[in-house]
Enzyme design. Structure first.
Site, PDB file in Angstrom:
ATOM      1  N   GLU A  82       6.247   4.245  13.041  1.00 17.78           N
ATOM      2  CA  GLU A  82       4.942   4.851  13.333  1.00 17.78           C
ATOM      3  C   GLU A  82       4.629   4.952  14.827  1.00 17.78           C
ATOM      4  O   GLU A  82       3.559   4.537  15.277  1.00 17.78           O
ATOM      5  CB  GLU A  82       3.844   4.068  12.596  1.00 17.78           C
ATOM      6  CG  GLU A  82       4.030   4.116  11.084  1.00 17.78           C
ATOM      7  CD  GLU A  82       3.189   3.090  10.315  1.00 17.78           C
ATOM      8  OE1 GLU A  82       2.178   2.625  10.848  1.00 17.78           O
ATOM      9  OE2 GLU A  82       3.568   2.762   9.176  1.00 17.78           O
ATOM     10  N   ASN A 123      10.877   5.657  11.182  1.00 20.91           N
ATOM     11  CA  ASN A 123      10.099   5.650   9.943  1.00 20.91           C
ATOM     12  C   ASN A 123       8.621   5.958  10.236  1.00 20.91           C
ATOM     13  O   ASN A 123       8.028   5.338  11.117  1.00 20.91           O
ATOM     14  CB  ASN A 123      10.222   4.247   9.323  1.00 20.91           C
ATOM     15  CG  ASN A 123       9.557   4.117   7.973  1.00 20.91           C
ATOM     16  OD1 ASN A 123       9.718   4.988   7.109  1.00 20.91           O
ATOM     17  ND2 ASN A 123       8.821   3.039   7.767  1.00 20.91           N
ATOM     18  N   HIS A 153       2.425   7.531   1.903  1.00 20.08           N
ATOM     19  CA  HIS A 153       1.275   6.817   1.322  1.00 20.08           C
ATOM     20  C   HIS A 153       0.230   7.890   1.028  1.00 20.08           C
ATOM     21  O   HIS A 153      -0.474   8.343   1.925  1.00 20.08           O
ATOM     22  CB  HIS A 153       0.741   5.780   2.305  1.00 20.08           C
ATOM     23  CG  HIS A 153       1.698   4.664   2.556  1.00 20.08           C
ATOM     24  ND1 HIS A 153       1.998   3.711   1.592  1.00 20.08           N
ATOM     25  CD2 HIS A 153       2.440   4.347   3.645  1.00 20.08           C
ATOM     26  CE1 HIS A 153       2.882   2.852   2.087  1.00 20.08           C
ATOM     27  NE2 HIS A 153       3.173   3.217   3.320  1.00 20.08           N
ATOM     28  N   GLU A 209       8.323   4.547   1.507  1.00 21.83           N
ATOM     29  CA  GLU A 209       7.177   3.686   1.162  1.00 21.83           C
ATOM     30  C   GLU A 209       6.231   4.371   0.175  1.00 21.83           C
ATOM     31  O   GLU A 209       5.015   4.182   0.244  1.00 21.83           O
ATOM     32  CB  GLU A 209       6.392   3.306   2.430  1.00 21.83           C
ATOM     33  CG  GLU A 209       7.234   2.660   3.512  1.00 21.83           C
ATOM     34  CD  GLU A 209       6.420   2.129   4.688  1.00 21.83           C
ATOM     35  OE1 GLU A 209       5.178   2.073   4.597  1.00 21.83           O
ATOM     36  OE2 GLU A 209       7.034   1.772   5.704  1.00 21.83           O
ATOM     37  N   ASP A 216       3.640   5.443  -2.340  1.00 19.07           N
ATOM     38  CA  ASP A 216       2.658   5.047  -3.353  1.00 19.07           C
ATOM     39  C   ASP A 216       1.608   6.138  -3.429  1.00 19.07           C
ATOM     40  O   ASP A 216       1.407   6.898  -2.483  1.00 19.07           O
ATOM     41  CB  ASP A 216       2.059   3.645  -3.138  1.00 19.07           C
ATOM     42  CG  ASP A 216       1.519   3.387  -1.750  1.00 19.07           C
ATOM     43  OD1 ASP A 216       1.123   4.340  -1.066  1.00 19.07           O
ATOM     44  OD2 ASP A 216       1.485   2.207  -1.345  1.00 19.07           O
TER      45      ASP A 216
HETATM   46  O1  G3I Z   1      -0.102 -13.904   4.282  1.00 21.42           O
HETATM   47  C1  G3I Z   1      -1.398 -13.911   4.879  1.00 21.42           C
HETATM   48  C2  G3I Z   1      -2.259 -14.908   4.210  1.00 21.42           C
HETATM   49  O2  G3I Z   1      -1.725 -16.206   4.435  1.00 21.42           O
HETATM   50  C3  G3I Z   1      -3.669 -14.793   4.752  1.00 21.42           C
HETATM   51  O3  G3I Z   1      -4.515 -15.647   4.047  1.00 21.42           O
HETATM   52  C4  G3I Z   1      -4.187 -13.371   4.591  1.00 21.42           C
HETATM   53  C5  G3I Z   1      -5.579 -13.182   5.178  1.00 21.42           C
HETATM   54  O4  G3I Z   1      -5.667 -11.983   5.918  1.00 21.42           O
HETATM   55  O5  G3I Z   1      -3.308 -12.511   5.254  1.00 21.42           O
HETATM   56  C6  G3I Z   1      -2.002 -12.548   4.714  1.00 21.42           C
HETATM   57  O6  G3I Z   1      -1.214 -11.670   5.399  1.00 21.42           O
HETATM   58  C7  G3I Z   1      -1.462 -10.300   5.176  1.00 21.42           C
HETATM   59  C8  G3I Z   1      -0.184  -9.674   4.628  1.00 21.42           C
HETATM   60  O7  G3I Z   1      -0.348  -8.280   4.544  1.00 21.42           O
HETATM   61  C9  G3I Z   1       0.203 -10.224   3.262  1.00 21.42           C
HETATM   62  O8  G3I Z   1      -0.758  -9.881   2.325  1.00 21.42           O
HETATM   63  C10 G3I Z   1      -1.842  -9.662   6.509  1.00 21.42           C
HETATM   64  O9  G3I Z   1      -3.105 -10.140   6.928  1.00 21.42           O
HETATM   65  C11 G3I Z   1      -1.868  -8.164   6.375  1.00 21.42           C
HETATM   66  O10 G3I Z   1      -2.038  -7.587   7.661  1.00 21.42           O
HETATM   67  C12 G3I Z   1      -0.543  -7.681   5.796  1.00 21.42           C
HETATM   68  O11 G3I Z   1      -0.637  -6.301   5.618  1.00 21.42           O
HETATM   69  C13 G3I Z   1       0.581  -5.603   5.548  1.00 21.42           C
HETATM   70  C14 G3I Z   1       0.523  -4.435   6.540  1.00 21.42           C
HETATM   71  O12 G3I Z   1       1.656  -3.602   6.371  1.00 21.42           O
HETATM   72  C15 G3I Z   1       0.545  -4.948   7.977  1.00 21.42           C
HETATM   73  O13 G3I Z   1       1.750  -5.598   8.256  1.00 21.42           O
HETATM   74  C16 G3I Z   1       0.720  -5.091   4.111  1.00 21.42           C
HETATM   75  O14 G3I Z   1       0.961  -6.184   3.223  1.00 21.42           O
HETATM   76  C17 G3I Z   1       1.908  -4.122   4.031  1.00 21.42           C
HETATM   77  O15 G3I Z   1       1.932  -3.522   2.757  1.00 21.42           O
HETATM   78  C18 G3I Z   1       1.736  -3.031   5.088  1.00 21.42           C
HETATM   79  O16 G3I Z   1       2.887  -2.215   5.044  1.00 21.42           O
HETATM   80  C19 G3I Z   1       2.902  -1.087   5.935  1.00 21.42           C
HETATM   81  C20 G3I Z   1       4.335  -0.879   6.388  1.00 21.42           C
HETATM   82  O17 G3I Z   1       4.838  -2.070   6.937  1.00 21.42           O
HETATM   83  C21 G3I Z   1       4.417   0.269   7.394  1.00 21.42           C
HETATM   84  N1  G3I Z   1       3.844   1.486   6.842  1.00 21.42           N
HETATM   85  C22 G3I Z   1       2.481   1.356   6.298  1.00 21.42           C
HETATM   86  C23 G3I Z   1       2.437   0.224   5.266  1.00 21.42           C
HETATM   87  C24 G3I Z   1       1.064   0.109   4.644  1.00 21.42           C
HETATM   88  O18 G3I Z   1       0.111  -0.248   5.612  1.00 21.42           O
END
Ligand code: G3I
Length: 373
Positions: free
Chosen positions: A184, A225, A261, A291, A293
């Site tokens: 991105e 990506n 997405h 990715e 969905d």
């Molecule tokens: O694991 C912690 C947890 O311990 C904590 O209590 C909680 C509170 O905020 O956060 C948890 O971590 C979160 C994690 O997802 C797991 O759920 C992070 O805050 C959150 O920022 C993270 O979001 C991820 C996001 O990327 C940012 O990295 C999403 O799961 C993930 O699906 C998303 O994936 C991205 C791809 O990497 C790139 N393209 C877009 C896609 C969707 O946004």
């Protein structure tokens, strides 16, 4: 007489055995979520009890069509929910760690790397003959505080990024065949995102990232990506010229990831998607759907699920018809574990199985399309 009696007893025993085997194979396991499933009729009909248990799988059908099919994997359910792992290994032959390889996770302190979650996903994949798409080496999201809050010079930022890429790619050398090197980096208006990397290093960080990844594992397939540049338009044109520039300068790049997405209210133009795939093929590059969905605005209705199924089918159809699309990866596979409800309140149900692991019409649409000849 006694002989006849023996024969009847043997035949009866065999019949009992066959009945028992059939019962074990086709009855949903208690608590599997397959009980009471609405069976959808028409083209999206599926044998609901077979998902993740017995029968034809997406991966078997996809292999016969020359593509890989997969899903993003979350560490928590992979270890905590046997059904999650069971379905993954049955249905898919490529996995992308959803978060476990991101900078914040693997490099939480300046000189500390933490690979255990990512290692476990890679071990699971190898044990089940699945490819791993490494995700992601360079992004401006999910960065650790030591990095975002640090006050580093240009040359320090270069060193940090080079060491990070070298360390992570070397750690997984020979085990992660494909890397999303850069994620991105292009904004919707076609300019480069003003990220910590662009500000800290300058635009050359992009080519350097690919070269450093290649140094660390010359066999790995290296991808750019992005999301929102799948069809034709300002963003995809900008991505295309960025990638073409890299190719022309001999940078080691092998493919482009189309994230997708999306939602049924603005479905992609699949002709434009195929045309975009095609111009990348002309540069000698592969394309992966990385990715996918298709989020639904609540309440979820049968009509919306059918519309979602059609979109899943159309993206898979585009991938199958393009000469360079080699993988079809979704951002998860069950609505039980998805980033959508957290990031888009009021939306959800974006994946091909529901939160009880029951197949939705989208699952049937993929099966049907993969079966077609
Ligand atoms: O694991 C912690 C947890 O311990 C904590 O209590 C909680 C509170 O905020 O956060 C948890 O971590 C979160 C994690 O997802 C797991 O759920 C992070 O805050 C959150 O920022 C993270 O979001 C991820 C996001 O990327 C940012 O990295 C999403 O799961 C993930 O699906 C998303 O994936 C991205 C791809 O990497 C790139 N393209 C877009 C896609 C969707 O946004």
């Amino acid at each position: 007489m006694r002989r006849l009696g023996d024969r009847i007893a043997v035949v009866a025993l065999m019949l009992l055995l066959v009945a028992a085997v059939l019962r074990i194979s086709w009855e949903p396991k208690p608590g599997s979520g397959a009980e009471g499933q609405i069976r959808h009729s028409g083209p999206a009909a599926v044998a609901v009890a077979s998902v993740g248990m017995v029968g034809t799988s997406l991966r078997t059908l996809a292999r016969a069509r020359g593509i890989r099919i997969g899903a993003a994997v979350a560490s928590g359910p992979l270890h905590g929910e046997p059904r999650y792992a069971e379905i993954l290994r049955h249905e898919f032959n490529v996995v992308t760690p959803e978060n476990a390889m991101k900078f914040e996770w693997v490099h939480p302190r300046q000189n500390v790397y933490a690979f255990s979650d990512a290692d476990a996903i890679v071990a699971f994949a190898r044990a089940n003959d699945m490819q791993v798409r490494g995700h992601t080496l360079v992004w401006h999201v999910s960065l650790p505080r030591w990095l975002t809050g640090g006050n580093f010079t240009r040359s320090e930022m270069r060193d940090i990024l080079r060491e990070h890429i070298h360390e992570v790619v070397r750690h997984f050398r020979g085990q992660v065949e494909v890397w999303d090197v850069l994620n991105e980096a292009v904004a919707d208006d076609g300019s480069l995102e003003k990220t910590i990397w662009l500000r800290g290093i300058g635009p050359e960080y992009i080519e350097l990232a690919f070269r450093w990844a290649h140094e660390a594992d010359p066999q790995a397939r290296l991808f750019y990506n992005d999301n929102g540049g799948e069809g034709l338009g300002r963003k995809s044109d900008a991505i295309y010229s960025l990638i073409r520039g890299l190719v022309q300068r001999g940078a080691p790049i092998h493919g482009v990831g189309f994230q997708f997405h999306i939602n049924p209210e603005s479905p992609p133009n699949t002709r434009a998607v195929v045309a975009n795939m095609d111009r990348l093929a002309a540069l000698g590059l592969e394309v992966h759907v990385t990715e996918l969905d298709v989020r639904i605005k609540k309440p979820v209705t049968e009509e919306k699920l059918d519309a979602q199924a059609r979109i899943y089918g159309s993206i898979l159809g585009a991938c199958l018809s393009a000469r360079n699309c080699r993988a079809f990866v979704m951002w998860g596979f069950t609505d039980r574990h998805s980033w959508i409800p957290l990031f888009f309140p009021g939306w959800g149900a974006g994946l091909i199985l529901d939160e009880f692991y029951r197949p939705k019409p989208a699952y049937g649409a993929l099966m049907d399309l993969l079966r077609e000849r």
